[in-house]
Design an enzyme around this catalytic site. Sequence first.
Site, PDB file in Angstrom:
ATOM      1  N   LYS A  22       0.668  -1.139   0.102  1.00  0.00           N
ATOM      2  CA  LYS A  22       0.127   0.067  -0.156  1.00  0.00           C
ATOM      3  C   LYS A  22       0.966   1.341   0.009  1.00  0.00           C
ATOM      4  CE  LYS A  22      -1.564   1.912   3.787  1.00  0.00           C
ATOM      5  NZ  LYS A  22      -1.754   3.271   4.180  1.00  0.00           N
ATOM      6  N   ASN A  23       1.815   1.377   1.084  1.00  0.00           N
ATOM      7  CA  ASN A  23       2.576   2.566   1.019  1.00  0.00           C
ATOM      8  C   ASN A  23       3.647   2.638  -0.052  1.00  0.00           C
ATOM      9  OD1 ASN A  23       1.492   3.177   3.447  1.00  0.00           O
ATOM     10  ND2 ASN A  23       3.178   2.040   4.707  1.00  0.00           N
ATOM     11  N   CYS A 118      -4.896   8.691   9.660  1.00  0.00           N
ATOM     12  CA  CYS A 118      -4.937   7.893  10.864  1.00  0.00           C
ATOM     13  C   CYS A 118      -4.615   9.068  12.207  1.00  0.00           C
ATOM     14  CB  CYS A 118      -4.248   6.940  11.205  1.00  0.00           C
ATOM     15  SG  CYS A 118      -4.877   5.271  10.244  1.00  0.00           S
ATOM     16  N   ARG A 123       2.837  14.053  12.669  1.00  0.00           N
ATOM     17  CA  ARG A 123       3.295  13.916  11.677  1.00  0.00           C
ATOM     18  C   ARG A 123       3.323  14.997  10.788  1.00  0.00           C
ATOM     19  NH1 ARG A 123       1.169   8.174   9.474  1.00  0.00           N
ATOM     20  NH2 ARG A 123      -0.844   8.929   9.794  1.00  0.00           N
ATOM     21  N   PRO A 124       4.147  16.238  11.039  1.00  0.00           N
ATOM     22  CA  PRO A 124       3.922  17.295  10.443  1.00  0.00           C
ATOM     23  C   PRO A 124       4.702  17.390   9.121  1.00  0.00           C
ATOM     24  CG  PRO A 124       5.677  17.596  11.956  1.00  0.00           C
ATOM     25  CD  PRO A 124       5.167  16.145  12.406  1.00  0.00           C
ATOM     26  N   VAL A 125       4.341  18.235   8.067  1.00  0.00           N
ATOM     27  CA  VAL A 125       4.749  18.133   6.652  1.00  0.00           C
ATOM     28  C   VAL A 125       5.948  19.105   6.674  1.00  0.00           C
ATOM     29  CG1 VAL A 125       2.665  17.597   5.918  1.00  0.00           C
ATOM     30  CG2 VAL A 125       3.067  20.061   5.939  1.00  0.00           C
ATOM     31  N   LEU A 127       9.122  18.916   7.255  1.00  0.00           N
ATOM     32  CA  LEU A 127      10.300  18.441   6.504  1.00  0.00           C
ATOM     33  C   LEU A 127      10.079  18.454   4.836  1.00  0.00           C
ATOM     34  CD1 LEU A 127      11.209  15.568   8.760  1.00  0.00           C
ATOM     35  CD2 LEU A 127      12.051  17.912   8.801  1.00  0.00           C
ATOM     36  N   ASP A 308       4.782   0.189  12.090  1.00  0.00           N
ATOM     37  CA  ASP A 308       3.497  -0.539  11.712  1.00  0.00           C
ATOM     38  C   ASP A 308       3.305  -1.714  11.940  1.00  0.00           C
ATOM     39  OD1 ASP A 308       2.726   1.977  10.472  1.00  0.00           O
ATOM     40  OD2 ASP A 308       3.203   1.547   8.385  1.00  0.00           O
ATOM     41  N   ILE A 330       8.690   6.341  16.994  1.00  0.00           N
ATOM     42  CA  ILE A 330       8.349   6.933  15.637  1.00  0.00           C
ATOM     43  C   ILE A 330       7.149   7.801  16.011  1.00  0.00           C
ATOM     44  CG2 ILE A 330       7.929   6.689  13.114  1.00  0.00           C
ATOM     45  CD1 ILE A 330      10.474   5.362  14.198  1.00  0.00           C
ATOM     46  N   ARG A 400      -8.328   0.276   4.631  1.00  0.00           N
ATOM     47  CA  ARG A 400      -7.396   1.149   3.891  1.00  0.00           C
ATOM     48  C   ARG A 400      -6.086   0.577   3.802  1.00  0.00           C
ATOM     49  NH1 ARG A 400      -5.704   5.043   7.729  1.00  0.00           N
ATOM     50  NH2 ARG A 400      -4.464   5.864   6.040  1.00  0.00           N
TER      51      ARG A 400
END
Length: 421
Positions: A22-23, A118, A123-125, A127, A308, A330, A400
């Site tokens: 999936k990823n 989720c 999990r900021p963007v 970067l 995960d 993580i 998902r």
Amino acid sequence: MDKIIVRGGRPLNGSIPIAGAKNACLTLMPAALLTSEPLTLTNAPRLSDIRTMTELLQSLGCEVARLSDGQVLALACGKITNHTADYDIVRKMRASILVLGPMLARDGEAVVSLPGGCAIGARPVDLHLKALEAMGAQIELRDGYVHAIAPGGLTGAEVEFPLVSVGATENALMAATLAKGTTVLKNVAREPEIVDLARCLRAMGAQIEGEGTSTITVHGVERLHGATHRVVTDRIELGTYMLAPVMTGGSVELLGGTRDLVGAFADKLEEAGVEVEETATGLRVSRNGNGLKPLHVVTEPYPGFPTDLQAQMMAMLTLADGESVLEERIFENRFMHAPELQRMGAQIEVKGGTAHVHGGTPLKGAPVMATDLRASVSLILAALAAEGESTVSRVYHLDRGYENVVEKLSACGADIERVSE
């Protein structure tokens, strides 16, 4: 809304085919924005997240066809007709941010809503944005959207990430393929999905070196062309189903699985007393007659233990003889499955980013609720091992990331069904 009913206590034997990742697929699909020629992806998983990415790409002007019962995706973006990735689509899935780099690299403009997904941490963007700014992008955040332009195109740069980020690595890697000059990305993610993306981009004409290491070098080219690429096997689905025979007893072969995809995870299973054997067609996992040994597990970026697979491992460790420790390094807020496992009789104490699992108490069937994608499957694994009947609600999370869960487990002897509420 659907729910899954599991009547536990049955050993599993047989084989389970493992789908494409999936990823990886969610990263490969936006690569179609980098070229006007067709990109064909084989071994694609049939999941709701893939449908969401399809909807997003179509809204930007891509044509997407699902062939061979959805396992082949044919994508073509002759022209990007809309440079705004709307909130109504992006909010459903964090991977939507991956259209930012390709649109910016190809057309010099992109407007992308800040993403959802989720609820397992911030999990900021930032970067992603800093990497693109280093390549010359002008970026502004307004009204919940990232507004990015690069009027003269992107230029090669040296980017060193302060933290290892899979998504930021992917966005920067795609953007760098069409940047003028050479881009050096340092402290990048090394996951198999990154390697798979680099191989696909190389098949499209990109000049990339170093994927799978901590430094990737990209020599920008003027244009990319079409290609056909097979999506790598899903290592998270592989690891998840490796636990099914461990928790129930029995022996299951995971078709298409390879040890290199789940090395740290397989090492931990063997440390617990599980048999993991490579076969001609995959991996075979067997639970011998001895009890499971407790473990100390720390989640880390690849090639370490995957975050995960943390929830699934917690479910297994409820059956181990003694106290296990799980350290989540993580994502914060990723122990939401613990209270649901406690409803089934598990003895778990959570303190910040550490969970202590006191194993050995038999699990009992109970009604439980999925809180996120990986938590949902951890509850199904626990239900397979529990005495009596369990009902897992809110299984839309499951859709998902896992296809045909009921069918795959049923084929190995599980008593499991999906019903509509």
